[in-house]
Design a protein around this motif. Structure first.
Motif, PDB file in Angstrom:
ATOM      1  N   GLU A  90       5.793  -4.631  -3.594  1.00  0.00           N
ATOM      2  CA  GLU A  90       5.027  -3.870  -2.608  1.00  0.00           C
ATOM      3  C   GLU A  90       5.660  -4.064  -1.246  1.00  0.00           C
ATOM      4  O   GLU A  90       6.421  -5.000  -1.034  1.00  0.00           O
ATOM      5  CB  GLU A  90       3.566  -4.331  -2.553  1.00  0.00           C
TER       6      GLU A  90
ATOM      7  N   HIS B  13       4.774  -5.372   2.139  1.00  0.00           N
ATOM      8  CA  HIS B  13       3.685  -6.233   2.595  1.00  0.00           C
ATOM      9  C   HIS B  13       3.299  -5.973   4.041  1.00  0.00           C
ATOM     10  O   HIS B  13       2.131  -5.810   4.356  1.00  0.00           O
ATOM     11  CB  HIS B  13       4.043  -7.702   2.418  1.00  0.00           C
TER      12      HIS B  13
ATOM     13  N   THR C 197      -4.776  -2.456   6.842  1.00  0.00           N
ATOM     14  CA  THR C 197      -5.336  -1.108   6.729  1.00  0.00           C
ATOM     15  C   THR C 197      -6.617  -1.152   5.900  1.00  0.00           C
ATOM     16  O   THR C 197      -6.828  -2.082   5.117  1.00  0.00           O
ATOM     17  CB  THR C 197      -4.320  -0.147   6.072  1.00  0.00           C
TER      18      THR C 197
ATOM     19  N   ASP D 196      -7.530   0.237   3.226  1.00  0.00           N
ATOM     20  CA  ASP D 196      -7.348   0.133   1.770  1.00  0.00           C
ATOM     21  C   ASP D 196      -6.854  -1.244   1.342  1.00  0.00           C
ATOM     22  O   ASP D 196      -6.779  -1.540   0.156  1.00  0.00           O
ATOM     23  CB  ASP D 196      -6.414   1.229   1.248  1.00  0.00           C
TER      24      ASP D 196
ATOM     25  N   HIS E  96      -3.884  -2.472   1.493  1.00  0.00           N
ATOM     26  CA  HIS E  96      -2.537  -2.491   0.917  1.00  0.00           C
ATOM     27  C   HIS E  96      -1.420  -2.736   1.915  1.00  0.00           C
ATOM     28  O   HIS E  96      -0.352  -3.194   1.532  1.00  0.00           O
ATOM     29  CB  HIS E  96      -2.259  -1.175   0.177  1.00  0.00           C
ATOM     30  N   THR E  97      -1.615  -2.405   3.178  1.00  0.00           N
ATOM     31  CA  THR E  97      -0.537  -2.496   4.151  1.00  0.00           C
ATOM     32  C   THR E  97      -0.982  -3.302   5.351  1.00  0.00           C
ATOM     33  O   THR E  97      -2.119  -3.185   5.803  1.00  0.00           O
ATOM     34  CB  THR E  97      -0.093  -1.083   4.591  1.00  0.00           C
ATOM     35  N   ARG E  98      -0.056  -4.095   5.866  1.00  0.00           N
ATOM     36  CA  ARG E  98      -0.358  -4.961   6.996  1.00  0.00           C
ATOM     37  C   ARG E  98       0.605  -4.713   8.146  1.00  0.00           C
ATOM     38  O   ARG E  98       1.733  -4.300   7.939  1.00  0.00           O
ATOM     39  CB  ARG E  98      -0.286  -6.418   6.560  1.00  0.00           C
TER      40      ARG E  98
END
Length: 159
Positions: A8, A10, A62, A64, A66-68
């Motif tokens: 992913e 990160h 975020t 969801d 999933h994203t930082r």
């Protein structure tokens, strides 16, 4: 053991002058503060190549999960260059793009934080309404509101 696989993305990191101001701005965009701490010592400098360093970081996430976005304020060593006002076509230039559900409403709120449109709000096919803004500390941020069912990949593949 086989070939390593990407799992992913990160985070994306940005160095800032005022962690508090930038955290507030990105909270207004819709990210949440996941954590905040000071990172210091020889081990940290070995990762970055800066030697002994002291950095306060804040991790934003975020909705969801999933994203930082990792925000870093260097306490030492001091920052040595500033690319925030470079034009968008500068080599290595960073911008972050967020997909939002109501572009006009978010723009009106972000202007209260000093955000300014870089150009205009435009329409990309039947996919997005989008724009670039200069946010807090001059950071370049893209905002996109999906307006149809076609995707950007569809347009790139001429579908």
């Amino acid at each position: 053991m086989g070939k390593s696989k990407l799992l992913e993305m990160h985070n994306v990191g940005i160095v800032v002058e005022s962690l508090d101001q930038v955290i507030s701005f990105f909270e207004e965009v819709g990210l949440s503060l996941e954590g905040r701490m000071v990172v210091a010592g020889e081990w940290a400098g070995k990762v970055t190549g800066l030697g002994h360093q002291k950095v306060e970081i804040a991790m934003m996430v975020t909705p969801d999960g999933h994203t930082r976005l990792e925000l870093s304020q260097f306490l030492s060593p001091k920052t040595i260059s500033d690319h925030r006002t470079a034009p968008v076509n500068s080599l290595g230039y960073l911008r972050i793009m967020f997909r939002v559900d109501n572009l006009e409403e978010l723009l009106s709120r972000l202007t209260k934080f000093g955000a300014e449109l870089v150009g205009e709000v435009v329409q990309f096919g039947n996919v997005y309404r989008l724009c670039y803004i200069r946010g807090v500390e001059g950071l370049l941020i893209g905002l996109a509101e999906q307006i149809g069912t076609q995707t950007a990949t569809d347009i790139l593949e001429n579908k």
